[in-house]
Design a protein around this motif. Structure first.
Motif, mmCIF file in Angstrom:
data_model
loop_
_atom_site.group_PDB
_atom_site.id
_atom_site.type_symbol
_atom_site.label_atom_id
_atom_site.label_comp_id
_atom_site.label_asym_id
_atom_site.label_seq_id
_atom_site.Cartn_x
_atom_site.Cartn_y
_atom_site.Cartn_z
ATOM 1 N N MET A 132 0.722 -1.295 -0.067
ATOM 2 C CA MET A 132 -0.205 -0.252 0.036
ATOM 3 C C MET A 132 1.037 1.270 -0.065
ATOM 4 O O MET A 132 1.939 1.230 0.766
ATOM 5 C CB MET A 132 -0.674 -0.067 1.219
ATOM 6 N N LYS A 133 0.342 2.285 -0.887
ATOM 7 C CA LYS A 133 1.275 3.509 -0.845
ATOM 8 C C LYS A 133 0.595 4.632 -0.082
ATOM 9 O O LYS A 133 -0.588 4.641 0.208
ATOM 10 C CB LYS A 133 1.443 3.921 -2.368
ATOM 11 N N SER A 134 1.446 5.570 0.280
ATOM 12 C CA SER A 134 0.980 6.955 1.031
ATOM 13 C C SER A 134 1.957 8.015 0.671
ATOM 14 O O SER A 134 3.083 7.756 0.689
ATOM 15 C CB SER A 134 0.883 6.402 2.654
ATOM 16 N N TYR A 135 1.413 9.213 0.790
ATOM 17 C CA TYR A 135 1.949 10.327 0.465
ATOM 18 C C TYR A 135 2.384 11.159 1.839
ATOM 19 O O TYR A 135 2.875 12.253 2.024
ATOM 20 C CB TYR A 135 1.461 11.392 -0.633
ATOM 21 N N ASP A 136 1.429 10.556 2.857
ATOM 22 C CA ASP A 136 1.525 11.234 4.299
ATOM 23 C C ASP A 136 2.821 10.755 5.016
ATOM 24 O O ASP A 136 2.777 9.655 5.609
ATOM 25 C CB ASP A 136 0.374 10.888 5.058
ATOM 26 N N VAL A 137 4.045 11.481 4.938
ATOM 27 C CA VAL A 137 5.393 10.896 5.458
ATOM 28 C C VAL A 137 5.864 12.080 6.236
ATOM 29 O O VAL A 137 5.893 13.223 6.257
ATOM 30 C CB VAL A 137 6.600 10.930 4.307
ATOM 31 N N GLU A 138 6.224 11.647 7.735
ATOM 32 C CA GLU A 138 6.945 12.640 8.664
ATOM 33 C C GLU A 138 8.250 11.883 9.142
ATOM 34 O O GLU A 138 8.325 10.740 9.248
ATOM 35 C CB GLU A 138 6.090 12.467 9.776
ATOM 36 N N VAL A 139 9.271 12.763 8.976
ATOM 37 C CA VAL A 139 10.518 12.249 9.414
ATOM 38 C C VAL A 139 11.273 13.327 10.390
ATOM 39 O O VAL A 139 11.087 14.318 10.317
ATOM 40 C CB VAL A 139 11.608 12.566 8.067
ATOM 41 N N TRP A 140 11.620 12.676 11.484
ATOM 42 C CA TRP A 140 12.016 13.025 12.520
ATOM 43 C C TRP A 140 13.489 13.332 12.750
ATOM 44 O O TRP A 140 14.382 12.719 11.824
ATOM 45 C CB TRP A 140 11.490 12.142 13.874
ATOM 46 N N SER A 141 13.972 14.119 13.715
ATOM 47 C CA SER A 141 15.415 14.446 13.793
ATOM 48 C C SER A 141 16.206 13.026 14.131
ATOM 49 O O SER A 141 15.846 12.088 14.543
ATOM 50 C CB SER A 141 15.716 15.440 14.710
ATOM 51 N N ILE A 142 17.615 13.212 13.857
ATOM 52 C CA ILE A 142 18.447 11.820 14.165
ATOM 53 C C ILE A 142 18.454 11.926 15.699
ATOM 54 O O ILE A 142 18.608 12.859 16.252
ATOM 55 C CB ILE A 142 19.712 12.218 13.416
ATOM 56 N N ARG A 143 18.514 10.776 16.011
ATOM 57 C CA ARG A 143 18.730 10.548 17.681
ATOM 58 C C ARG A 143 20.097 9.716 17.836
ATOM 59 O O ARG A 143 20.182 8.799 17.173
ATOM 60 C CB ARG A 143 17.464 9.753 18.218
ATOM 61 N N LYS A 144 20.820 10.308 18.946
ATOM 62 C CA LYS A 144 21.808 9.723 19.109
ATOM 63 C C LYS A 144 21.704 8.649 20.174
ATOM 64 O O LYS A 144 21.175 8.806 21.043
ATOM 65 C CB LYS A 144 23.149 10.458 19.680
ATOM 66 N N ARG A 145 22.448 7.244 20.120
ATOM 67 C CA ARG A 145 22.178 6.430 21.158
ATOM 68 C C ARG A 145 23.586 6.244 22.050
ATOM 69 O O ARG A 145 24.609 6.233 21.468
ATOM 70 C CB ARG A 145 21.874 5.218 20.845
ATOM 71 N N PRO A 146 23.467 6.842 23.406
ATOM 72 C CA PRO A 146 24.667 7.111 24.173
ATOM 73 C C PRO A 146 24.916 5.688 24.718
ATOM 74 O O PRO A 146 25.426 5.635 25.997
ATOM 75 C CB PRO A 146 23.923 7.879 25.092
ATOM 76 N N TYR A 147 25.605 4.862 23.818
ATOM 77 C CA TYR A 147 26.243 3.609 24.158
ATOM 78 C C TYR A 147 27.770 3.763 24.158
ATOM 79 O O TYR A 147 28.412 4.909 23.922
ATOM 80 C CB TYR A 147 25.926 2.530 23.380
ATOM 81 N N LYS A 148 28.483 2.579 24.490
ATOM 82 C CA LYS A 148 29.864 2.798 24.645
ATOM 83 C C LYS A 148 30.480 3.158 23.341
ATOM 84 O O LYS A 148 31.387 3.793 22.999
ATOM 85 C CB LYS A 148 30.577 1.367 25.148
ATOM 86 N N THR A 149 29.828 2.198 22.142
ATOM 87 C CA THR A 149 30.210 2.938 20.942
ATOM 88 C C THR A 149 28.860 3.465 20.381
ATOM 89 O O THR A 149 27.800 2.678 20.004
ATOM 90 C CB THR A 149 30.362 1.426 20.012
ATOM 91 N N PRO A 150 28.958 4.767 20.148
ATOM 92 C CA PRO A 150 27.720 5.565 19.808
ATOM 93 C C PRO A 150 26.905 5.056 18.394
ATOM 94 O O PRO A 150 27.910 4.583 17.527
ATOM 95 C CB PRO A 150 28.191 6.943 19.805
ATOM 96 N N SER A 151 25.731 5.029 18.247
ATOM 97 C CA SER A 151 25.002 4.990 16.809
ATOM 98 C C SER A 151 23.963 5.752 16.702
ATOM 99 O O SER A 151 23.549 6.742 17.683
ATOM 100 C CB SER A 151 24.421 3.397 17.035
ATOM 101 N N TYR A 152 23.310 6.100 15.564
ATOM 102 C CA TYR A 152 22.673 7.051 15.234
ATOM 103 C C TYR A 152 21.373 6.477 14.498
ATOM 104 O O TYR A 152 21.438 5.773 13.487
ATOM 105 C CB TYR A 152 23.227 8.210 14.241
ATOM 106 N N ASP A 153 20.163 6.869 15.112
ATOM 107 C CA ASP A 153 18.719 6.453 14.402
ATOM 108 C C ASP A 153 18.235 7.416 13.673
ATOM 109 O O ASP A 153 18.044 8.587 13.997
ATOM 110 C CB ASP A 153 17.923 5.952 15.638
ATOM 111 N N VAL A 154 17.649 7.005 12.563
ATOM 112 C CA VAL A 154 16.649 7.637 11.746
ATOM 113 C C VAL A 154 15.435 7.173 11.903
ATOM 114 O O VAL A 154 15.026 5.971 11.662
ATOM 115 C CB VAL A 154 17.242 7.810 10.194
ATOM 116 N N ARG A 155 14.428 7.969 12.381
ATOM 117 C CA ARG A 155 13.096 7.594 12.576
ATOM 118 C C ARG A 155 11.900 8.235 11.678
ATOM 119 O O ARG A 155 12.154 9.573 11.513
ATOM 120 C CB ARG A 155 12.606 7.773 14.308
ATOM 121 N N TRP A 156 11.217 7.447 11.168
ATOM 122 C CA TRP A 156 10.258 8.260 10.339
ATOM 123 C C TRP A 156 8.967 7.243 10.396
ATOM 124 O O TRP A 156 8.785 6.433 11.028
ATOM 125 C CB TRP A 156 10.601 8.555 8.834
ATOM 126 N N LYS A 157 7.597 7.959 9.909
ATOM 127 C CA LYS A 157 6.502 7.421 10.006
ATOM 128 C C LYS A 157 5.753 7.758 8.496
ATOM 129 O O LYS A 157 5.818 8.777 7.988
ATOM 130 C CB LYS A 157 5.663 8.017 10.851
#
Length: 468
Positions: free
Chosen positions: A1-26
């Protein structure tokens, strides 16, 4: 199924010993999605692609969360892999002859869709590998292919062009043109070309159904099918005297001791006096025959036994065991037979008996009479009964021509076409269109009626009287 309703949020940093970065969207009403990256630069790049696609107005898939521009391209499906999948889908429900035709068409098209790659096998090995192994659905207990065949099929798998190649009109036209030839390179009969084209069309329709192709490529080109001659050539039709001489000659084939020909006299008589197809005559059983001491008898036809080969039947038998042509399974056809054929069948039964399953006609071992057997006997009988000029002509060139002679003679005798069609197992339309050229006397009748209309008979008589 397709949709044009897209929301992209800011990048979130995960504060682990080895940092990583999440891209979240809906996307639409679907649950939020996320992708994790080792560096912020990789996350920024992925997020930027999502935003650009949304700004361009691309539709996002609610399941994957990605627009088409970011969807990984599917691995290109080769023609060879698709053809094997199609054969596997069709095989269980296809009749043996249909399996043979399917195999032949897939083999022919596959040989046309191979790239020029080092190590190409010889053409005969290639055809043997495709026709004998690649496009035959075999049981797990079947023998494994020889090393030469295995290596050949491995090469084909690597050399096969993508299925999408056929989207190019020039390529699909080239494939269609190849259908005009047999696997050996000889010109194919018009009916064969039509049959192979139908197989290819149905296969590519399946590719559209699966989503492998957007539309059937066969419809993209204007390709003319060869015309099929449906009318029976009147030159093949024997008259009653010739038919009697041919049946007599059959009895001499093989000599009296072997009785190779005598076993088949009644088989050929069924085709001439009863109008049976050869495969129907081969399947005829004694319990289905009414053979009175005097008068007309009848045959109840239910089965036909065409020779198709063990590879296609799936039962280990050479002959298929199927219903009548153009009729539902188990439907019967009753054929009245004249006293002469009744006497021939009674004499045959008295001399040769029946097979274990009640069949009237069997070979010396009790098996089903093969088409190659009765063809050879018929060829020898023609040389015995006909003149050299007639042997070289189309006259009764095939056993099937005895059926043609039967139906055309019935029509010429004035038997109602509906009754002839019922006995023959044809429609009236097919019957009349096929035997139009075999009906004698119609031109004379038409000429006489036109002359009467124009009053030409009287005029001709007056002219003759003046001259005298």
């Amino acid at each position: 199924m397709k949709s044009y309703d897209v929301e992209v949020w800011s990048i979130r940093k995960r504060p682990y010993k080895t940092p990583s970065y999440d891209v979240r969207w809906k996307v639409g009403d679907a649950p939020p999605l996320s992708e994790t990256f080792r560096t912020k630069a990789l996350a920024d790049n992925f997020r930027a692609k999502l935003l650009r696609a949304a700004q361009k107005g691309e539709a996002f898939d609610t399941e994957t969360g990605l627009p088409d521009s970011m969807t990984p391209a599917k691995e290109s499906l080769t023609w060879y892999d698709f053809a094997r999948a199609y054969v596997a889908m069709k095989w269980p429900h296809a009749a043996p002859n249909s399996r043979d035709s399917l195999n032949e068409t897939m083999t022919l098209v596959t040989t046309q869709l191979l790239e020029d790659r080092p190590g190409r096998p010889a053409d005969d090995v290639l055809r043997r590998a495709l026709r004998g192994w690649a496009f035959v659905v075999q049981a797990e207990t079947e023998d494994t292919p020889p090393v030469e065949i295995t290596n050949t099929l491995r090469w084909v798998g690597k050399a096969s062009l993508p299925l999408t190649t056929l989207k190019n009109p020039a390529d699909i036209r080239s494939v269609l043109d190849s259908l005009k030839l047999t696997l050996s390179g000889a010109a194919a009969a018009a009916e064969t070309v039509r049959r192979k084209r139908a197989v290819l069309f149905n296969a590519l329709a399946y590719a559209v159904e699966r989503g492998d192709l957007p539309e059937n490529p066969v419809t993209l080109v204007k390709w003319k099918l060869p015309k099929v001659t449906k009318e029976v050539d009147r030159r093949v039709v024997v008259n009653p005297r010739q038919a009697a001489e041919l049946l007599g000659a059959v009895s001499y084939v093989g000599g009296y001791r072997r009785a190779r020909g005598r076993r088949l006299v009644a088989l050929f008589a069924c085709m001439y006096f009863g109008g049976l197809r050869p495969t129907e005559a081969v399947a005829l059983r004694r319990p289905d025959c009414t053979l009175p001491d005097t008068g007309w008898g009848s045959l109840i036809l239910e089965k036909s036994r065409p020779t198709v080969g063990k590879r296609w039947t799936g039962t280990g038998e050479v002959h298929d065991n199927r219903g009548l042509k153009n009729r539902p399974a188990n439907e019967t056809r009753i054929v009245p037979i004249p006293p002469r054929l009744v006497r021939i069948l009674r004499a045959h039964t008295n001399e040769f008996g029946t097979a274990k399953d009640g069949r009237l006609f069997a070979n010396e071992r009790g098996g089903v009479v093969a088409s190659t057997t009765y063809w050879r006997v018929w060829d020898e009988a023609r040389h015995l009964a006909l003149t050299p000029e007639q042997v070289a002509s189309p006259l009764a060139a095939r056993p099937y021509d005895l059926r043609h002679a039967a139906l055309s003679s019935w029509l010429n005798a004035g038997v109602d076409p509906t009754e002839v069609a019922e006995r023959a197992g044809n429609s009236v339309e097919v019957l009349l269109s096929r035997y139009a050229k075999c009906l004698d006397g119609r031109q004379d009748v038409a000429n006489r009626r036109i002359s009467e209309l124009l009053g030409e008979d009287g005029g001709q008589e007056e002219e003759a009287g003046d001259e005298s």
